[in-house]
Write a protein that holds these residues in place. Structure first.
Motif, mmCIF file in Angstrom:
data_model
loop_
_atom_site.group_PDB
_atom_site.id
_atom_site.type_symbol
_atom_site.label_atom_id
_atom_site.label_comp_id
_atom_site.label_asym_id
_atom_site.label_seq_id
_atom_site.Cartn_x
_atom_site.Cartn_y
_atom_site.Cartn_z
ATOM 1 N N ARG A 1 -23.996 8.484 13.651
ATOM 2 C CA ARG A 1 -23.217 9.397 12.801
ATOM 3 C C ARG A 1 -24.113 10.023 11.760
ATOM 4 O O ARG A 1 -25.087 9.434 11.309
ATOM 5 N N ARG A 2 -23.763 11.212 11.361
ATOM 6 C CA ARG A 2 -24.517 11.910 10.320
ATOM 7 C C ARG A 2 -24.225 11.260 8.970
ATOM 8 O O ARG A 2 -23.062 11.036 8.621
ATOM 9 N N VAL A 3 -25.298 10.964 8.232
ATOM 10 C CA VAL A 3 -25.157 10.438 6.885
ATOM 11 C C VAL A 3 -26.058 11.232 5.943
ATOM 12 O O VAL A 3 -27.110 11.726 6.331
ATOM 13 N N ARG A 4 -25.590 11.347 4.721
ATOM 14 C CA ARG A 4 -26.362 11.999 3.660
ATOM 15 C C ARG A 4 -26.469 11.002 2.521
ATOM 16 O O ARG A 4 -25.452 10.438 2.089
ATOM 17 N N PHE A 5 -27.689 10.779 2.059
ATOM 18 C CA PHE A 5 -27.893 9.809 0.992
ATOM 19 C C PHE A 5 -29.170 10.150 0.236
ATOM 20 O O PHE A 5 -29.886 11.094 0.606
ATOM 21 N N TYR A 6 -29.440 9.359 -0.800
ATOM 22 C CA TYR A 6 -30.593 9.608 -1.662
ATOM 23 C C TYR A 6 -31.383 8.329 -1.854
ATOM 24 O O TYR A 6 -30.847 7.229 -1.767
ATOM 25 N N GLU A 7 -32.645 8.507 -2.137
ATOM 26 C CA GLU A 7 -33.517 7.414 -2.519
ATOM 27 C C GLU A 7 -34.127 7.782 -3.867
ATOM 28 O O GLU A 7 -34.649 8.894 -4.028
ATOM 29 N N ASN A 8 -34.027 6.887 -4.819
ATOM 30 C CA ASN A 8 -34.703 7.050 -6.097
ATOM 31 C C ASN A 8 -35.925 6.150 -6.030
ATOM 32 O O ASN A 8 -35.801 4.933 -5.821
ATOM 33 N N VAL A 9 -37.099 6.750 -6.178
ATOM 34 C CA VAL A 9 -38.330 6.008 -5.937
ATOM 35 C C VAL A 9 -39.379 6.358 -6.991
ATOM 36 O O VAL A 9 -39.469 7.503 -7.427
ATOM 37 N N MET A 10 -40.099 5.336 -7.398
ATOM 38 C CA MET A 10 -41.209 5.528 -8.340
ATOM 39 C C MET A 10 -42.481 5.008 -7.678
ATOM 40 O O MET A 10 -42.450 4.000 -6.958
ATOM 41 N N GLU B 1 -24.142 3.328 -1.200
ATOM 42 C CA GLU B 1 -22.749 3.767 -1.354
ATOM 43 C C GLU B 1 -22.532 5.161 -0.774
ATOM 44 O O GLU B 1 -21.466 5.443 -0.235
ATOM 45 N N ALA B 2 -23.538 6.020 -0.847
ATOM 46 C CA ALA B 2 -23.414 7.360 -0.256
ATOM 47 C C ALA B 2 -23.282 7.252 1.261
ATOM 48 O O ALA B 2 -22.494 7.986 1.877
ATOM 49 N N VAL B 3 -24.019 6.340 1.873
ATOM 50 C CA VAL B 3 -23.912 6.127 3.324
ATOM 51 C C VAL B 3 -22.518 5.603 3.657
ATOM 52 O O VAL B 3 -21.871 6.071 4.608
ATOM 53 N N GLU B 4 -22.022 4.658 2.872
ATOM 54 C CA GLU B 4 -20.682 4.119 3.102
ATOM 55 C C GLU B 4 -19.625 5.212 2.992
ATOM 56 O O GLU B 4 -18.673 5.241 3.784
ATOM 57 N N ARG B 5 -19.778 6.120 2.020
ATOM 58 C CA ARG B 5 -18.821 7.232 1.881
ATOM 59 C C ARG B 5 -18.845 8.121 3.126
ATOM 60 O O ARG B 5 -17.798 8.540 3.624
ATOM 61 N N CYS B 6 -20.038 8.406 3.632
ATOM 62 C CA CYS B 6 -20.146 9.230 4.845
ATOM 63 C C CYS B 6 -19.429 8.572 6.017
ATOM 64 O O CYS B 6 -18.764 9.241 6.804
ATOM 65 N N LEU B 7 -19.573 7.264 6.126
ATOM 66 C CA LEU B 7 -18.959 6.545 7.241
ATOM 67 C C LEU B 7 -17.448 6.456 7.107
ATOM 68 O O LEU B 7 -16.748 6.287 8.111
ATOM 69 N N SER B 8 -16.936 6.581 5.898
ATOM 70 C CA SER B 8 -15.483 6.521 5.698
ATOM 71 C C SER B 8 -14.814 7.873 5.928
ATOM 72 O O SER B 8 -13.590 7.941 6.038
ATOM 73 N N GLU B 9 -15.622 8.935 6.006
ATOM 74 C CA GLU B 9 -15.056 10.272 6.268
ATOM 75 C C GLU B 9 -14.652 10.369 7.726
ATOM 76 O O GLU B 9 -15.298 9.781 8.600
ATOM 77 N N PRO B 10 -13.596 11.122 8.021
ATOM 78 C CA PRO B 10 -13.218 11.306 9.418
ATOM 79 C C PRO B 10 -14.335 12.003 10.199
ATOM 80 O O PRO B 10 -15.019 12.861 9.657
#
Length: 131
Positions: free
Chosen positions: A92-101, A119-128
């Motif tokens: 499935r398509r997911v959109r998320f971010y990484e904060n990295v130093m 949590e962004a990945v989880e939100r994507c997976l909960s979308e129809p």
């Protein structure tokens, strides 16, 4: 900002998947989230990521460099195969971010601290699913 260009070149290396050049950007004794992994371990981690996420691409959304430190917010829009971050993504398509130093020493990345927005990945997976 002398580290901006080398960091962007590092990201270009990751996106071209030319890991034979990784040593140009990453120190041989690099540590990831406090664990010493070395250049070979870092390369293996990226190879696993590429296998797990065939369309992986690193997009710099925000970049700040100061002295020997680079901080970035990386955006991802991809289709991980199977499980990702312990979640059954299965293509499935997911959109998320990484904060990295990144901590640089002698012109190379010596320390990496990374937090991925699960949590962004989880939100994507909960979308129809789109039809």
């Amino acid at each position: 900002m002398p580290l901006v260009r080398p960091y962007r070149d590092y990201i270009a290396c990751l996106n071209s998947r030319d890991l034979s050049r990784l040593g140009e950007f990453v120190a041989g004794d690099v540590a990831y989230n406090g664990e010493p992994v070395g250049l070979d371990g870092y390369r293996r981690m990226l190879e696993r990521d590429y296998r797990a996420i065939p369309d992986l691409r690193f997009e710099v959304q925000l970049l700040v460099a100061d002295g020997s430190t680079v901080a970035a917010r990386l955006a991802f829009d991809c289709h991980p195969a199977g499980r990702f971050l312990g979640l059954g993504v299965n293509g499935r398509r997911v959109r998320f971010y990484e904060n990295v130093m990144y901590g640089y020493a002698d012109g190379k990345i010596a320390r990496v601290w990374s937090v991925i927005d699960k949590e962004a990945v989880e939100r994507c997976l909960s979308e129809p699913s789109p039809r």
